[in-house]
Design a protein around this motif. Structure first.
Motif, PDB file in Angstrom:
ATOM      1  N   ASN A  30       0.784  -1.241   0.000  1.00  0.00           N
ATOM      2  CA  ASN A  30       0.000   0.000   0.000  1.00  0.00           C
ATOM      3  C   ASN A  30       0.805   1.274   0.000  1.00  0.00           C
ATOM      4  OD1 ASN A  30      -2.356  -1.317   0.043  1.00  0.00           O
ATOM      5  ND2 ASN A  30      -2.728  -1.094   2.228  1.00  0.00           N
TER       6      ASN A  30
ATOM      7  N   THR B 244      -6.575  -2.339  -5.736  1.00  0.00           N
ATOM      8  CA  THR B 244      -7.537  -1.333  -5.303  1.00  0.00           C
ATOM      9  C   THR B 244      -7.205  -0.857  -3.907  1.00  0.00           C
ATOM     10  OG1 THR B 244      -8.946  -3.122  -4.558  1.00  0.00           O
ATOM     11  CG2 THR B 244      -9.417  -2.185  -6.713  1.00  0.00           C
TER      12      THR B 244
ATOM     13  N   GLY C 224      -4.290   0.908  -1.127  1.00  0.00           N
ATOM     14  CA  GLY C 224      -3.652   2.220  -1.110  1.00  0.00           C
ATOM     15  C   GLY C 224      -2.421   2.213  -1.994  1.00  0.00           C
TER      16      GLY C 224
ATOM     17  N   GLU D 286     -13.364   3.602  -7.809  1.00  0.00           N
ATOM     18  CA  GLU D 286     -13.937   3.506  -6.488  1.00  0.00           C
ATOM     19  C   GLU D 286     -13.779   4.864  -5.823  1.00  0.00           C
ATOM     20  OE1 GLU D 286     -13.586  -0.311  -3.535  1.00  0.00           O
ATOM     21  OE2 GLU D 286     -11.777   0.597  -4.268  1.00  0.00           O
TER      22      GLU D 286
ATOM     23  N   PHE E 277     -12.396   3.591   1.192  1.00  0.00           N
ATOM     24  CA  PHE E 277     -12.668   3.429  -0.234  1.00  0.00           C
ATOM     25  C   PHE E 277     -14.097   2.940  -0.421  1.00  0.00           C
ATOM     26  CE2 PHE E 277      -8.124   3.153   0.080  1.00  0.00           C
ATOM     27  CZ  PHE E 277      -7.685   3.832  -1.039  1.00  0.00           C
TER      28      PHE E 277
ATOM     29  N   LYS F 167     -11.251  -2.117   2.893  1.00  0.00           N
ATOM     30  CA  LYS F 167     -11.401  -0.849   2.178  1.00  0.00           C
ATOM     31  C   LYS F 167     -11.034   0.333   3.071  1.00  0.00           C
ATOM     32  CE  LYS F 167     -13.158  -2.614  -1.611  1.00  0.00           C
ATOM     33  NZ  LYS F 167     -12.379  -2.585  -2.863  1.00  0.00           N
TER      34      LYS F 167
ATOM     35  N   VAL G 170      -7.893   2.199   4.913  1.00  0.00           N
ATOM     36  CA  VAL G 170      -6.444   2.300   5.089  1.00  0.00           C
ATOM     37  C   VAL G 170      -6.181   3.378   6.126  1.00  0.00           C
ATOM     38  CG1 VAL G 170      -4.253   2.883   4.015  1.00  0.00           C
ATOM     39  CG2 VAL G 170      -5.941   1.552   2.748  1.00  0.00           C
TER      40      VAL G 170
END
Lengths: 492, 1008
Positions: free
Chosen positions: A265, A370, A372, B467, B519, B539, B541
């Motif tokens: 990420n 998808t 980070g 997204e 996200f 989803k 972070v």
């Protein structure tokens, strides 16, 4: 104020002087020692990618002839000590060597289970051999370290004879193999060195040194009965195309993988080298790719950077005399040129465009990260550093070249061709080499194969390859300043 | 007889009969003799005192008392832990006073300093409202952090945080330029010290002041780019030159196409500013309260370029007992800024896109034919205007070069903010006269962060988002410093002295922060975005950090001495300990000394010397720099050497290994400086101040590269480099103040020469340098014998006009030096004489740092009208203009490309069109990209009118002034980019700088 006021502690960071105390910290050091295997340099140099474009199978491509100069220089053999992939490849291996040396020097004082300690030591020796084997194949004479070097000693380091490096590699692998596990827990340990990987690597070293009998012996331990399941559980995957699906990582054909991940990420443009992602996915996808008509068989590529362009020579190699294509072609290469002419897709031509793209690794929409970080830098497809089809063919080569069991050599070659529904061809060195080219296209083996076979000058002449010079990379220019190192005479 | 306020005679005062040239000077006893007729007006003036006029009647003797002019000689200067009379200061200190800043359209302190004092190089980082400035005091002092030390009312404020201050609250700014002045701040003073004092109340009735201005901004300059027809013609030409066919067949249908600068620029960006202050007090307590609000819209992509700041301040002092005073200064500010993203970058953002986007692409697509074609016929999340038309997507260029209006849509609402509480509280006790104990606690508490939402979008083939994502980050930090000083001053037989002893403790930079991104939240715009939405765990972070604090502990002492204000001496020693160094070198001692001689006070100077005041001064001192990063002396174990074991996607193991070998001997960078100067006032109204200095920095902390075969990630820090700055500074002023009219001129000019003198044994230059797009070569190099980060590249020797010229350009062996060249390509200088062109042919081709910085303020009044013109400029630097993307072959061209080479004799400076560029005409960094950076800018021009008192008294106001003004009215430069003023870590690199706006404003100040 007292002196205490001025003492600050690092946060989220330890000091070298008090680290590696226990098994967990040793494990953290072990992870770090593996990390350079998946090295992605700050300037986009990854080992497999660089070796691909150096071979007769691929051009550098990209936006223009200046796009990623380090890669362009190897593709066009305009290498000089300042420009080329040598800096990153050198740094990659020596970073790994330093980290294995650090852990090897610390392990004796770590509080941990003895068996675990000996496994860690074996893995470190395996890795050290792995890194040195890359170095000694890419460079002429190199300095050899088996313990961490103090900053003050760096100026005294000198290059050693090539034979010393090979001796160290052989010693490390010989010591490592008995203590490497024969089986590992795939869920948590897949990717770590196993006995099979150790033997396969030692076989490759022997083959490189043309010690064919010893090589064949190591490979045969790994390979077992051609087409069957070997003692380590290795077996050819049924469907060739499945090898390059992300979800099939660490399959039974895989012996040693270069791991990439989209999970870190945090690969972003400020630190391209920080990513764990597979850059080749991004780089080999066509530039400005658009699917104009859905459902017409257009590959699901993302718009990438258009590097690593297959040469016409590679494509031709897949075509048999009767005009039919080898069954692996459709899993290996996409012909976008014809799709574009049919109005199904559009893409921007790269520098050195041939219309062909490496399907094995061109990034696909469904695999796009998808999470980070920048998705461009966070592709998760692994490379096979060693897989069973590879060791089958290497054993066959060792047998053929070393005057060994030709029946077994034939059986090994047949097993590889059988899997993809191609008929048998005689097990000659030439046929084995061609088989490796088709089977392993784009997986970073071709350049080493040509070197080993002594065919590089002949096959790479069209790229400007000079015999006696381009079989090695120059010593990175910056490592010649304020050191005792000497440049490879071929580059002086 | 002419005497001062204490009845002491003033020698050398001017006496003139008004309206004539007849005049004389007073003698040593303040006496004078002059023949004048009854009814004549005598004018008495003396430097530093207010002028007095008297009508002559028949008396024989006149007793004239002149009172000191507050703005001049007896002006006090803040020197750090105290003040000094300007006339006895021995260091080089520049001041900016509140009166210079009043009603000026200044948003940041950097702007307040630019052009108003000598010894500074100031360049705005960009024209984005609210952005800061790059400030260098007497050049570049180190290869590390060159930001000066900011101290506001005794509180250390880091460079990035100084933007909180409201300029109308500033009473004075002092810039400590020489080591002798800086030394009281010891280990952190090497890059200069800037002291800011905020306003305080005065005993007396309560005063209310309100000042406001409102106006509009516009871009002052555009870059000429090719229009659609010209663009297509150049594309065709490049294609043909590269041996391919024409790209566009019918040029006549193309017209002018889209002017993307029209699309992003706003000619009427609004700005306003309001400042209200209330101050007053009695003999026990005084207070100063202020409120400020400013708003400024950006001239580029205004929807995402905006700045707002609200300020509050309360300063007060209270006499607890006649010998004990308590006081505080407290300021709060809230900044909200909306930024366009890249303000000086070729990699995307509205400016870079406006320069690189082809003019063929329409702003919006309305043509039904076009809409039925790719990509518009696809089901993709196009961004659309209010009428539902998709924004045009270029078919010529890709990557980050995106339709700016579509890009703006993806950033709407995103903002950054900061809340700053900066204050100090002090107690001051004077138990016996002259002995003062003072304890001061300074605190800076900051909260800052940002919020951003990205909608689902399709911008072009390379940039799309499948997204939504919403990010919020928040950070905070608390800095404090505690200082205790004890001073004693006395005067014994004209021996004046002040002794100061002090102790300080400082903790800074202990920042902490969190950032969370979700996200896939189900909204399509910023206003509806919320972290309350539940999304699957994978989803989310989240990230966080905390910094290692920077701590300093100090002891310091100063002696100021003078004899009869004639012979001056000052000595300082400071000992600092810093958390940034290991046990071997934790403490550093920084001494300095300075002397002065007020020659004009000597008897021999003579009472009628036209030079009324003359002071010589010299100083030498050593100061340090610990602004070099934390823990650099240790071998740390770093994380991030990760590898993803295990047969499951989406996880990885964190690896740890040593970062770099330790260096326990790491120590301070030291800067020593010799300063010699004089100050003078002459001919009643003129002043001249000149300084020369030589500044040497040694032991600059560098990370010299260790061989890669060492296998470590980082290079250990070592004290290696040396560098030198020499310079001259001149301040010249003239002042004439009469009842009905007056004029003031203030000018300053600074010359600076920077040279790196040592970078380690055998090390001629540092690796790295500033990168230029995808070029193999960096464009700057820091090398011994050159200025830091000088431009470095290939030198062009014109354009080959014919093949014959190429064939004649041969080396000693008769081989072509440029075998790949064709006519129309650059002839490169073979600098190393190797007979071929390669990286060794690069040479130093320019310097980004100006040799000269200067400023001129001209102000005056006539009756109720007044005016101010303030201009500022630099000279002697070059600007690297790298606007066009090299890796995007189809990017738009600057209009000057129309002057390209098209055949023999057509151009000797602009090469032929080509994309393949085998001669590297465009991809080699070269003098082709350099332009002179000299400019002079009318920064502020203002005309005001004070309403007559007769009118005011009826409404109860003391003062009402209305004014019109313009900011950045005119810029005189040959530079062809948006703006020649380009700040940043390395100055003068133009990648598409956000230009500074030209504003026109209407203002009013009221006082009662």
């Amino acid at each position: 104020c007292s002196d205490d006021f001025l003492e600050v502690e690092p946060r989220g960071q330890s000091l070298e002087s008090n680290y590696y105390r226990n098994a967990q910290e040793a494990y953290n050091g072990l992870v770090a020692a593996y990390d350079p295997i998946g090295w992605v340099g700050q300037n986009y140099v990854a080992k497999e990618f660089a070796l691909n474009v150096a071979s007769d199978d691929f051009y550098a491509g990209g936006g223009n002839s200046q796009d990623v100069p380090a890669i362009q220089a190897w593709s066009s053999y305009t290498l000089d000590p300042a420009t080329g992939p040598q800096e990153e490849l050198w740094r990659r291996s020596y970073s790994g060597i330093y980290r294995t040396n650090v852990l090897l020097s610390k392990l004796p004082n770590t509080e941990m289970d003895e068996q675990l300690r000996s496994r860690f030591e074996a893995e470190m020796k395996f890795l050290r051999a792995y890194y040195y084997f890359d170095l000694i194949r890419l460079f002429d004479r190199i300095p050899l370290f088996t313990e961490p070097v103090a900053a003050s000693e760096l100026g005294n380091a000198v290059q050693v004879d090539r034979s010393e490096v090979f001796a160290q590699i052989e010693q490390d692998l010989t010591e490592a193999i008995p203590n490497l596990p024969t089986q590992i827990d795939a869920a948590t340990e897949a990717g770590r060195a196993t006995q099979g990987a150790g033997k396969a690597l030692l076989g490759k070293v022997f083959l490189h040194l043309e010690r064919f009998g010893e090589a064949a012996q190591q490979f045969s331990d790994v390979n077992g009965t051609p087409g069957g399941t070997s003692q380590y559980g290795y077996k050819l995957l049924e469907n060739f195309g499945d090898l390059f699906e992300n979800e099939n990582q660490f399959n039974e054909e895989s012996i040693f993988e270069v791991i990439h991940s989209s999970a870190s990420n945090w690969g972003d443009w400020d630190c391209i080298g920080c990513t764990e992602g597979n850059l080749l996915n991004q780089m080999s996808a066509p530039r400005g790719y658009n699917v104009l008509q859905q459902g017409k068989g257009a590959p699901d590529f993302i718009a990438g950077w258009g590097f690593n362009i297959p040469t016409k020579k590679l494509v031709d190699a897949f075509i048999y005399n009767d005009g039919s294509y080898d069954n692996r072609y459709k899993y290996t290469i996409s012909n976008l040129d014809s799709l574009e002419q049919a109005g199904i897709i559009s893409y921007e031509e790269s520098y050195q465009d041939t219309g062909y793209f490496l399907k094995k690794f061109a990034g696909e929409q469904e695999d796009r990260s998808t999470g980070g970080g920048n998705f461009e830098l966070n592709w998760s497809q692994n490379f096979y550093d060693i897989r069973l089809a590879d060791t089958y063919l290497l054993e066959a080569e060792a047998l053929v070249r070393g005057g060994g069991d030709t029946n077994r050599a034939q059986a090994l070659l047949d097993a590889v061709r059988n899997r993809v529904g191609e008929e048998s061809v005689p097990a000659t060195f030439e046929n084995i080499l061609r088989e490796r080219r088709l089977e392993l296209a784009g997986e970073g083996h071709r350049w080493f194969d040509l070197q080993r076979a002594g065919l590089a000058a002949q096959y790479l002449e069209f790229k400007g390859y000079v015999e006696g010079k381009h079989d090695k990379l120059p010593i990175p220019l910056q490592d010649l300043t304020n050191t005792q190192l000497e440049q490879d005479p071929a580059y002086q | 007889t002419v005497v001062d306020g204490d009845g002491i005679p003033l020698p050398g005062a001017n006496v003139i009969i008004k309206g004539t040239t007849t005049g004389t000077l007073t003698d040593f006893d303040g006496k004078f003799a002059i023949e004048a007729a009854t009814g004549d007006v005598l004018v008495f003036s003396y430097m530093g005192y207010e002028t007095v006029e008297t009508v002559v009647d028949d008396q024989e003797e006149l007793m004239i008392t002149l009172t000191p002019d507050a703005a001049s000689l007896d002006e006090v200067v803040v020197v750090g832990y105290g003040t000094q009379k300007r006339s006895v200061v021995t260091g080089a200190i520049s001041s900016v006073n509140a009166s210079d800043l009043e009603t000026m359209p200044i948003n940041t302190v950097g702007e307040a300093l630019q052009g108003r004092t000598s010894g500074l190089t100031v360049a705005a980082a960009s024209g984005q409202p609210g952005s800061g400035a790059t400030i260098r005091v007497r050049g570049i002092t180190t290869l590390n952090n060159n930001n000066p030390l900011w101290i506001v009312d005794g509180v250390v404020v880091d460079d990035g945080g100084i933007g909180y201050l409201n300029q109308s609250d500033i009473a004075s700014i002092e810039v400590l330029k020489d080591a002798a002045s800086q030394a009281i701040y010891g280990a952190r003073a090497a890059s200069g010290v800037i002291l800011i004092t905020t306003k305080s109340g005065k005993a007396g009735r309560i005063r209310v002041n309100y000042n406001t201005y409102l106006g509009f901004s516009e871009p002052a300059e555009r870059i000429d780019m090719t229009n659609a027809t010209q663009y297509a013609a150049l594309r065709n030409e490049a294609s043909v030159n590269d041996g391919e066919g024409v790209v566009f067949n019918d040029l006549s249908a193309l017209g002018k196409g889209t002017d993307w600068q029209d699309v992003i620029f706003n000619d009427s960006a609004f700005r306003q500013n309001h400042e209200l202050s209330i101050s007053g007090g009695n003999d026990v307590s005084t207070f100063y309260f202020s409120f400020g609000y400013l708003e400024e819209e950006g001239i580029v992509a205004t929807d995402i370029s905006n700045y707002e700041r609200t300020n509050l301040r309360l300063n007060s002092t209270h006499e607890v007992t006649p010998w004990l005073t308590f006081g505080e200064n407290f300021g709060y500010s809230r900044n909200k800024s909306i930024g366009i993203g890249n303000t000086n970058s070729e990699y995307g953002g509205p400016l870079s896109s406006a320069i690189n986007l082809d003019p063929l692409t329409p702003v919006i697509v309305t043509d039904p034919d076009r809409l039925s074609q790719f990509p518009y016929n696809q089901d993709l999340p196009f961004l659309r205007d209010a009428n539902g038309n998709p924004y045009g997507i270029s078919q010529q260029v890709a990557q980050e070069i995106i339709n700016p209006l579509a890009y703006i849509q993806t950033r709407l609402g995103n903002f950054g903010y900061s809340d700053n509480f900066v204050g100090n509280a002090f107690v001051e006790a004077e138990p016996i006269e002259g002995l003062v104990f003072r304890s001061n606690l300074g605190v800076k508490l900051s909260y800052w962060g940002d919020e951003s939402f990205t909608p689902i979008n399709y911008l072009n083939a390379s940039f799309s988002t499948a997204e939504t994502s919403f990010t919020r980050s928040s950070n905070n930090k608390l800095d404090y410093n505690l200082e205790n000083t004890l001073s004693y001053s006395d005067e014994i037989d004209q021996h004046n002295f002040t002794i100061l002893l002090g102790q300080g403790a400082y903790k800074e930079n202990e920042a902490k922060g969190l950032s969370v991104t979700k996200f896939g939240i189900p909204v399509d715009n910023f206003d509806d975005a919320s972290l309350n939405f539940d999304v699957p765990e994978n989803k989310v972070v989240a990230n966080g950090y905390e910094n290692v604090p920077h701590k300093v502990s100090s002891l310091f002492a100063r002696l100021n001495y003078n004899y009869a204000e004639k012979y001056l001496f000052s000595g300082i020693v400071r000992r600092d300990g810093s958390s940034r160094f290991g046990a071997n070198n934790k403490y550093g001692v920084f001494p300095s000394g300075s002397i002065g001689w007020v020659v004009s006070r000597e008897n021999f100077w003579g009472g009628n010397n036209p030079v009324g005041f003359f002071k010589l001064r010299g100083s030498y001192g050593v100061v340090g720099n610990d602004n070099v990063g934390d823990l650099a002396y240790l071998s740390t174990i770093g994380s991030g050497r990760n590898y993803a074991f295990g047969d499951q996607l989406g996880s990885y193991d964190v690896g740890y290994s040593p970062d770099a070998p330790a260096n326990p001997d790491l120590k301070w960078e030291e800067t020593s400086q010799l300063n010699i100067g004089f100050e003078s006032r002459f001919l009643n109204g003129f002043s001249l101040e000149v300084d020369w200095y030589k500044k040497e920095t040694t032991d600059i902390l560098l990370y010299p590269r260790i061989p890669a075969f060492a296998g470590v990630i980082g290079n250990p820090a070592r004290n290696v480099g040396d560098m030198e700055n020499t310079g001259v500074e001149v301040n010249f002023g003239y002042s004439l103040n009469k009842e009905d009219y007056g004029i003031n001129i203030n000018t300053n000019a600074s010359y600076l020469h920077n040279e790196v003198t040592y970078l380690g044994d055998g090390q001629e230059y540092l690796d790295g340098g500033v990168a230029f797009q995808s070029s193999t070569f960096p464009i700057t190099r820091t090398a011994v014998g050159e200025a830091v980060n000088s431009f470095y590249g290939f030198k062009t020797l014109g354009v080959f006009q014919t093949q014959e010229e190429i064939n004649n350009y041969t080396n000693a062996n008769g081989d072509l030096i440029q075998p790949n060249a064709v006519p129309g390509d650059f002839r490169w200088q073979d600098s190393d004489g190797s007979g071929s062109i390669g990286e060794e042919d690069r040479v130093f081709i320019g310097d980004p740092t100006p040799d000269w910085s200067y400023g001129i303020t001209l102000s005056g009044y006539y009756k109720n009208f007044d005016f101010t013109i303030f201009g500022q400029g630099v000279a002697g630097n070059q600007i690297f203009q790298g606007l066009r993307r090299l890796d995007i072959a189809n990017a738009n061209y600057p209009a000057k490309a129309m002057e390209r080479w098209t055949g023999p004799g057509t151009s000797n400076s602009y090469p032929r069109m080509t994309n393949d560029d085998p001669n590297n005409n465009y991809s080699n960094p070269s003098d082709f990209y350099l332009e002179d950076g000299d400019y002079f800018r009318i920064k502020t021009a203002q005309i005001g009118y004070n309403l007559p008192e007769s009118l005011l008294s009826s409404v109860g106001f003391e003062k009402v002034r209305v004014y019109v003004m313009s900011e950045n009215l005119l810029t005189f430069t040959k530079y062809t980019g948006f703006d020649p003023e380009i700040g940043g870590g390395v100055l003068s690199i133009d990648r598409g700088i956000y230009p500074q706006a030209r504003s026109f404003m209407l203002g009013a100040s009221l006082g009662f």
